[in-house]
Design a protein around this motif. Structure first.
Motif, mmCIF file in Angstrom:
data_model
loop_
_atom_site.group_PDB
_atom_site.id
_atom_site.type_symbol
_atom_site.label_atom_id
_atom_site.label_comp_id
_atom_site.label_asym_id
_atom_site.label_seq_id
_atom_site.Cartn_x
_atom_site.Cartn_y
_atom_site.Cartn_z
ATOM 1 N N PHE A 6 2.749 1.045 2.397
ATOM 2 C CA PHE A 6 1.621 -0.467 2.815
ATOM 3 C C PHE A 6 0.730 -0.082 3.453
ATOM 4 O O PHE A 6 0.983 0.103 4.733
ATOM 5 N N TYR A 7 -0.364 -0.344 3.387
ATOM 6 C CA TYR A 7 -1.501 -0.626 3.480
ATOM 7 C C TYR A 7 -1.950 -1.598 4.491
ATOM 8 O O TYR A 7 -2.173 -2.899 3.544
ATOM 9 N N GLU A 8 -2.267 -1.598 5.977
ATOM 10 C CA GLU A 8 -2.341 -2.830 6.774
ATOM 11 C C GLU A 8 -3.307 -2.165 7.201
ATOM 12 O O GLU A 8 -4.129 -0.775 7.343
ATOM 13 N N LYS A 9 -3.987 -3.464 8.195
ATOM 14 C CA LYS A 9 -4.961 -3.418 9.730
ATOM 15 C C LYS A 9 -3.930 -3.549 10.344
ATOM 16 O O LYS A 9 -3.343 -4.489 10.565
ATOM 17 N N PRO A 10 -3.853 -2.165 11.152
ATOM 18 C CA PRO A 10 -3.221 -2.142 12.176
ATOM 19 C C PRO A 10 -3.461 -3.622 13.187
ATOM 20 O O PRO A 10 -4.557 -3.676 13.273
ATOM 21 N N PRO A 93 -1.987 -7.122 2.144
ATOM 22 C CA PRO A 93 -2.403 -5.493 1.889
ATOM 23 C C PRO A 93 -2.501 -4.876 0.795
ATOM 24 O O PRO A 93 -2.947 -6.181 -0.048
ATOM 25 N N LEU A 94 -2.499 -3.357 0.669
ATOM 26 C CA LEU A 94 -2.091 -2.840 -0.176
ATOM 27 C C LEU A 94 -0.929 -2.358 -0.575
ATOM 28 O O LEU A 94 -0.579 -1.681 0.489
ATOM 29 N N MET A 95 -0.515 -2.024 -1.141
ATOM 30 C CA MET A 95 1.502 -1.649 -1.686
ATOM 31 C C MET A 95 1.298 -0.707 -3.258
ATOM 32 O O MET A 95 0.572 -1.239 -4.328
ATOM 33 N N GLN A 96 1.960 0.011 -2.571
ATOM 34 C CA GLN A 96 2.216 1.387 -3.791
ATOM 35 C C GLN A 96 3.997 1.357 -3.611
ATOM 36 O O GLN A 96 4.209 1.779 -2.725
ATOM 37 N N VAL A 97 4.135 1.255 -5.230
ATOM 38 C CA VAL A 97 5.674 1.811 -5.423
ATOM 39 C C VAL A 97 5.692 2.513 -6.946
ATOM 40 O O VAL A 97 5.249 1.926 -7.659
ATOM 41 N N GLY A 98 5.542 4.283 -6.502
ATOM 42 C CA GLY A 98 5.768 4.975 -7.528
ATOM 43 C C GLY A 98 4.018 5.112 -7.931
ATOM 44 O O GLY A 98 3.589 4.931 -7.108
#
Length: 136
Positions: A6-10, A93-98
């Motif tokens: 999960f790529y977030e802006k802190p 967000p950017l999200m990645q699963v596999g």
């Protein structure tokens, strides 16, 4: 249950709500800073799939709000170059699963992809701090 990168802006309130929604649905998150990540066009491109270029951008970023960046005038290569140089432009967000990657937080597609438990209040990528509901 999925393992989600999960790529977030802190510090983003919207991202905090999204993370809580995913965790409440039983998913485990590996949280990373979208800002600190070293993006390349090739690495970023898969997150946007077949969406039009205009949907790749964070509509609430300062450069979008000032109309300095107008996505409708950009081809994919130019859009990616701008986002690599300024990650605040990236819809999150950017999200990645596999190997599968997604941008933004639209509940229906996420539910179809990895599953979401029922909730009383929908969570989106609109910022709760911005009155017009755009993403922050």
């Amino acid at each position: 249950m999925a393992e989600v990168i999960f790529y977030e802006k802190p510090g983003c309130v919207g991202n905090a709500r999204q993370k809580a929604r995913l965790r409440g649905s039983g998913h485990r998150l590996e949280v990373r800073s979208l800002i600190a990540e070293e993006w390349t066009a090739a690495r970023l491109r898969p997150f946007f799939g077949t969406r039009p270029v205009a949907q790749w951008f964070n509509a609430a970023s300062p450069r979008m709000k000032s109309s300095e960046v107008v996505p409708d005038r950009l081809d994919p290569e130019a859009a990616l170059a701008l986002m690599v140089a300024d990650p605040l432009l990236i819809r999150r967000p950017l999200m990645q699963v596999g190997e599968q990657c997604e941008a933004g937080f639209d509940e229906a597609p996420i539910a179809d992809w990895i599953g979401l438990a029922p909730a009383e209040v929908a969570v989106t990528d609109a910022c709760p701090r911005i009155p017009d509901g755009t993403a922050c």
